[in-house]
Write a protein that holds these residues in place. Structure first.
Motif, PDB file in Angstrom:
ATOM      1  N   SER A  78       0.826  -1.209   0.000  1.00 53.96           N
ATOM      2  CA  SER A  78       0.000   0.000   0.000  1.00 53.96           C
ATOM      3  C   SER A  78       0.857   1.256   0.000  1.00 53.96           C
ATOM      4  O   SER A  78       0.500   2.262  -0.614  1.00 53.96           O
ATOM      5  N   TYR A  79       2.021   1.206   0.675  1.00 58.98           N
ATOM      6  CA  TYR A  79       2.903   2.371   0.700  1.00 58.98           C
ATOM      7  C   TYR A  79       3.393   2.691  -0.712  1.00 58.98           C
ATOM      8  O   TYR A  79       3.256   3.823  -1.178  1.00 58.98           O
ATOM      9  N   CYS A  80       3.966   1.707  -1.415  1.00 63.75           N
ATOM     10  CA  CYS A  80       4.488   1.965  -2.762  1.00 63.75           C
ATOM     11  C   CYS A  80       3.366   2.341  -3.723  1.00 63.75           C
ATOM     12  O   CYS A  80       3.542   3.217  -4.570  1.00 63.75           O
ATOM     13  N   SER A  81       2.215   1.690  -3.588  1.00 65.16           N
ATOM     14  CA  SER A  81       1.075   2.050  -4.442  1.00 65.16           C
ATOM     15  C   SER A  81       0.700   3.508  -4.236  1.00 65.16           C
ATOM     16  O   SER A  81       0.476   4.250  -5.198  1.00 65.16           O
ATOM     17  N   HIS A  82       0.647   3.934  -2.984  1.00 67.59           N
ATOM     18  CA  HIS A  82       0.296   5.320  -2.665  1.00 67.59           C
ATOM     19  C   HIS A  82       1.330   6.299  -3.226  1.00 67.59           C
ATOM     20  O   HIS A  82       0.974   7.304  -3.859  1.00 67.59           O
ATOM     21  N   VAL A  83       2.611   6.015  -2.999  1.00 65.51           N
ATOM     22  CA  VAL A  83       3.682   6.916  -3.456  1.00 65.51           C
ATOM     23  C   VAL A  83       3.661   7.054  -4.969  1.00 65.51           C
ATOM     24  O   VAL A  83       3.698   8.163  -5.502  1.00 65.51           O
ATOM     25  N   TYR A  84       3.586   5.934  -5.688  1.00 64.23           N
ATOM     26  CA  TYR A  84       3.614   6.011  -7.141  1.00 64.23           C
ATOM     27  C   TYR A  84       2.311   6.566  -7.711  1.00 64.23           C
ATOM     28  O   TYR A  84       2.325   7.247  -8.742  1.00 64.23           O
ATOM     29  N   PHE A  85       1.183   6.350  -7.057  1.00 61.66           N
ATOM     30  CA  PHE A  85      -0.062   6.978  -7.476  1.00 61.66           C
ATOM     31  C   PHE A  85       0.079   8.498  -7.387  1.00 61.66           C
ATOM     32  O   PHE A  85      -0.319   9.219  -8.301  1.00 61.66           O
ATOM     33  N   ARG A  86       0.661   8.968  -6.281  1.00 57.94           N
ATOM     34  CA  ARG A  86       0.835  10.419  -6.118  1.00 57.94           C
ATOM     35  C   ARG A  86       1.774  10.982  -7.178  1.00 57.94           C
ATOM     36  O   ARG A  86       1.597  12.117  -7.618  1.00 57.94           O
ATOM     37  N   VAL A  87       2.781  10.207  -7.601  1.00 56.62           N
ATOM     38  CA  VAL A  87       3.680  10.659  -8.669  1.00 56.62           C
ATOM     39  C   VAL A  87       2.883  10.888  -9.946  1.00 56.62           C
ATOM     40  O   VAL A  87       3.048  11.893 -10.632  1.00 56.62           O
ATOM     41  N   PHE A  88       1.968   9.958 -10.265  1.00 58.43           N
ATOM     42  CA  PHE A  88       1.179  10.095 -11.485  1.00 58.43           C
ATOM     43  C   PHE A  88       0.076  11.133 -11.346  1.00 58.43           C
ATOM     44  O   PHE A  88      -0.262  11.806 -12.309  1.00 58.43           O
ATOM     45  N   ALA A  89      -0.502  11.262 -10.174  1.00 57.30           N
ATOM     46  CA  ALA A  89      -1.607  12.196  -9.967  1.00 57.30           C
ATOM     47  C   ALA A  89      -1.126  13.646  -9.844  1.00 57.30           C
ATOM     48  O   ALA A  89      -1.860  14.566 -10.143  1.00 57.30           O
ATOM     49  N   GLY A  90       0.131  13.823  -9.392  1.00 62.11           N
ATOM     50  CA  GLY A  90       0.623  15.174  -9.117  1.00 62.11           C
ATOM     51  C   GLY A  90       1.380  15.716 -10.224  1.00 62.11           C
ATOM     52  O   GLY A  90       1.598  16.746 -10.624  1.00 62.11           O
TER      53      GLY A  90
END
Length: 90
Positions: A78-90
């Motif tokens: 969940s941590y890596c999913s969250h971090v990489y999601f934020r990279v794509f969303a931001g």
């Protein structure tokens, strides 16, 4: 028992430079990177190796991050999913 790591605001020298570069490219110092600071004698060579792998990836950085995001969901992390999601969303 907890692992003592170097916080970004406490970092000096090579660790501070490494943190600054990650902050510039990712918008944050990833906890995975900070975990390596428990061994400040090897954090720079380890991060260098990881950058050589990532930077030499034939599909480019965006696709490398996308593959990492998808893999993180399947692990699951969940941590890596969250971090990489934020990279794509931001």
């Amino acid at each position: 028992m907890f692992i003592k790591t170097i916080e970004p605001e406490e970092a000096t020298g090579e660790v501070a430079a490494l943190y600054a570069a990650e902050e510039a490219s990712m918008g944050r110092v990833m906890q995975a990177t900070q975990c390596w600071s428990a061994r400040p004698d090897i954090i720079v060579p380890v991060e260098s190796l990881l950058h050589q792998i990532r930077d030499g990836f034939s599909l480019g950085l965006v696709n490398f991050r996308l593959i990492t995001f998808i893999a993180a969901q399947h692990v699951p992390s969940s941590y890596c999913s969250h971090v990489y999601f934020r990279v794509f969303a931001g």
